[in-house]
Design an enzyme around this catalytic site. Structure first.
Site, PDB file in Angstrom:
ATOM      1  N   GLY A 320       0.796  -1.256   0.014  1.00  0.00           N
ATOM      2  CA  GLY A 320       0.051  -0.171  -0.030  1.00  0.00           C
ATOM      3  C   GLY A 320       0.687   1.350   0.081  1.00  0.00           C
ATOM      4  N   SER A 321       0.432   2.337   0.729  1.00  0.00           N
ATOM      5  CA  SER A 321       1.016   3.696   0.458  1.00  0.00           C
ATOM      6  C   SER A 321       2.492   3.577   1.376  1.00  0.00           C
ATOM      7  CB  SER A 321       0.317   4.627   1.049  1.00  0.00           C
ATOM      8  OG  SER A 321      -1.079   4.896   0.252  1.00  0.00           O
ATOM      9  N   THR A 322       2.787   2.618   2.286  1.00  0.00           N
ATOM     10  CA  THR A 322       4.144   2.569   2.585  1.00  0.00           C
ATOM     11  C   THR A 322       5.099   2.486   1.717  1.00  0.00           C
ATOM     12  OG1 THR A 322       4.019  -0.032   3.037  1.00  0.00           O
ATOM     13  CG2 THR A 322       3.152   1.548   4.612  1.00  0.00           C
ATOM     14  N   PHE A 323       4.691   2.043   0.363  1.00  0.00           N
ATOM     15  CA  PHE A 323       5.751   1.967  -0.647  1.00  0.00           C
ATOM     16  C   PHE A 323       6.245   3.497  -1.290  1.00  0.00           C
ATOM     17  CE2 PHE A 323       6.854   1.036  -4.979  1.00  0.00           C
ATOM     18  CZ  PHE A 323       7.929   0.589  -4.961  1.00  0.00           C
ATOM     19  N   LYS A 324       5.383   4.401  -0.895  1.00  0.00           N
ATOM     20  CA  LYS A 324       5.570   5.764  -1.630  1.00  0.00           C
ATOM     21  C   LYS A 324       6.676   6.480  -1.250  1.00  0.00           C
ATOM     22  CE  LYS A 324       0.726   6.707  -1.936  1.00  0.00           C
ATOM     23  NZ  LYS A 324      -0.753   7.109  -1.197  1.00  0.00           N
TER      24      LYS A 324
END
Length: 607
Positions: A320-324
């Site tokens: 999810g957005s932890t990859f941003k």
């Protein structure tokens, strides 16, 4: 004449030498016979009389497993067991019938004993029953004359005083299987001997198990021991000291107990030492000590929450957005991102005929890098991912440990997947599509990573780009084995600082998604990134009618909640990853738990 005399002298001298040599050899032979027949005669007569010498193996004490402060996590407790000595058995059925009067033997027990007796070829003792009560020990000993071939042994069994709390770290021990028994080690032939089956018990089994000893016993016709002839003591297994802090481990376990499925790991950003690792739910390793029942085994394996799976190392999830932060790092290193430049977010971005939605349906307006990370703007990262390209995203993710084998010293680590053009062509037989890059840029699509990989990603960001790896063993065989120096990832320090600053904004600025979960204590503030990972596809018709709230969905269809972070911000020491399976929002479910854990870690000053 003189020549004949010389020959005679030479012959005499040689004859004397030869004779002397023969006399010497005969003396040695006589001395050896005297030693064997007179001095050692009693010993060899004993050995020869009706095979009355019984050679028994002695199990070595298994090494203890301790936490970093010396608290025992796995130790040994006294255990009494009944064994059969095959060479003293005349009628197995009659013997088992008699023994059944004192120790309940099931049909399964009898079949196992018969099978092991056949396979062992009458050379090693056969385990009848472990964990005997003192009354059972006394009763069998009292009737020993009626039970030729039955013996009571005192040994030790594994005990785990913290039960489920450390289950996925420690693992458990179990009896030696037929395939394992083929290993060329005497110790494995000891009846009821147990070896590591998972966790640290399996990873370091050879160091922990020790080496078998043996004892030669003289026994009479009834199998009673007359005397001990010789003894070789076993070598104890080595104690092992872990990097785990059991107090912090208990705190994390308690924090996750309210969830149906969760995982959390805390580690040192400079050394990779793991201070706490919890996969919830867990299991009680003591269940395996005496052999787990079929009902308990079925219950554990059929549980939809997978209590036997170490979700930290083997659970795979879309980040999810932890990859941003990885998307930002890839773009910054490729020099295609101005951190102050803005992108307008109306709540979506169009690519061809397809619309990619931002989580905030009304949009974020104009945002720069810091604002986009803090508010987790999907539209900004759709655009940034498209400009950066999937191959750069994959390369940067792997540098930070995602989709990589981290070589943690626990078994069954899974690698996960960071997709690329080459991967899709090789595995799917089709070309990569640009829309797939947009989906990857927000941590969805084909991506799968473990919580451990996310924690390492956070640690490498926090430490300025040092390629630490995780480990859980601190010391074994009396020597520290921790690695304290690691290579650099070779990244621009200014770029890493920009990502660190943006992650600090996620938690400590009002626009940040985790602002409500910030740490208020001075000098303990954390930085991080929330993530909400979809496990189902949302159709356009559902968007038009209104997206169903997570709480209204079946548990298995709810989003995963994630948080990665580090603390304290100024001089980072601890990195964390938390995932709440089907927990909904990362900001509301995972971030508060991460805050509590990082705060506790700092207050304990774990080091």
């Amino acid at each position: 004449m003189s020549r004949d005399s010389e020959r005679s002298r030479i012959f005499s001298r040689r004859a004397i030498l030869a004779g002397g040599l023969k006399v010497g050899l005969l003396s040695l032979l006589a001395g050896k016979l005297y030693y064997l027949q007179i001095i050692e005669g009693e010993k060899y007569r004993t050995l020869a009389e009706e095979n009355r010498i019984n050679l028994r193996l002695i199990a070595p004490p298994r090494g203890q497993i301790l936490d970093r402060n010396g608290t025992p996590l796995a130790l040994n407790q006294q255990n009494y067991r009944a064994v059969l000595l095959p060479e003293q058995i005349d009628n197995l059925d009659h013997l088992l019938d008699s023994l059944n009067s004192y120790i309940d033997l099931s049909d399964g027990d009898r079949k196992r004993i018969e099978r092991e007796l056949k396979n062992n070829g009458n050379f090693t003792a056969i385990l009848v029953r472990d964990n005997l009560t003192w009354d059972q020990v006394a009763t069998v000993s009292l009737h020993a004359l009626d039970l030729p071939g039955v013996d009571i042994e005192a040994g030790a069994v594994r005990s785990y005083p913290y039960g489920e709390v450390g289950s996925h770290i420690l693992g458990y021990v179990g009896t030696v299987s037929e395939s394992e028994a083929n290993e060329d080690e005497t110790v494995l032939a000891i009846p009821g001997f147990r070896i590591g089956k998972s966790g640290i018990e399996k990873q370091y089994d050879r160091e922990l198990r020790g080496e078998a000893g043996n004892v030669q016993l003289e026994v009479n016709a009834h199998g009673r021991v007359v005397r001990e002839l010789a003894r070789n003591e076993p070598k104890s297994g080595h104690d092992a000291t872990l990097t785990i802090d059991i107090g912090l481990q208990q705190f994390v376990k308690k924090a996750l107990n309210e969830q149906q499925g969760a995982a959390a790991v805390v580690l040192d950003v400079h050394t990779g030492a793991i201070y706490a690792l919890v996969s919830h739910p867990g299991f009680d390793p003591n269940l395996f000590t005496y052999g787990i029942s079929q009902d308990d085994w079925d219950r554990l394996n059929n549980d939809e929450h997978a209590p036997m799976l170490n979700k930290v190392t083997s659970g795979l999830y879309a980040p999810g957005s932890t990859f941003k932060p990885m998307v930002a790092m890839a773009a910054l290193e490729a020099d295609i991102l101005d951190p102050e430049a803005t992108v307008f977010c109306p709540g979506y971005i169009d690519l061809g005929d397809y619309r990619f939605h931002c989580w905030k349906h009304t949009g974020h307006g104009r945002v720069n890098l810091n604002q986009a990370v803090a508010g987790s703007c999907d539209t900004y990262f759709y655009d940034l991912g498209r400009r950066t390209g999937i191959d750069r995203l994959q390369a940067m993710a792997k540098r930070f440990g995602l989709g990589q084998k981290l070589d943690i010293d626990l078994p069954h680590e899974r690698i996960g997947l960071i997709p690329s053009r080459a991967w899709k062509l090789a595995t799917r037989g089709t070309s990569w599509q640009q829309g797939e890059t947009l989906v990857t840029a927000i941590g969805q699509g084909y991506m799968l990573v473990s919580p451990l990989q996310l924690a390492i990603m956070a640690a490498r960001i926090a430490n300025g780009g040092i390629a630490i790896k995780p480990h859980i063993m601190k010391q074994i065989i009396g020597s520290p084995i921790e690695q304290t120096e690691w290579p650099s990832l070779g990244l621009d320090a200014d770029n890493i600082a920009l990502v660190q600053k943006a992650m600090a904004a996620v938690v400590n600025e009002p626009i940040g998604t985790a602002y409500a979960a910030r740490i208020h204590e001075e000098n303990m503030a954390m930085a991080g990134k929330t993530g909400t990972s979809q496990v189902r596809r949302i159709s356009e018709s559902e968007r038009e009618e209104g997206i169903t709230a997570n709480d209204d969905l079946p548990w298995k269809e709810r989003d995963h909640a994630l948080f990665v972070g580090f603390a304290p911000i100024e001089e980072p020491r601890y990195a964390i990853a938390v995932i709440i399976e089907h927990g909904g929002s990362g900001a509301h479910a995972a971030a508060p738990l991460a805050r509590d854990i990082l705060l506790e870690c700092q207050k304990r000053n774990v080091s």
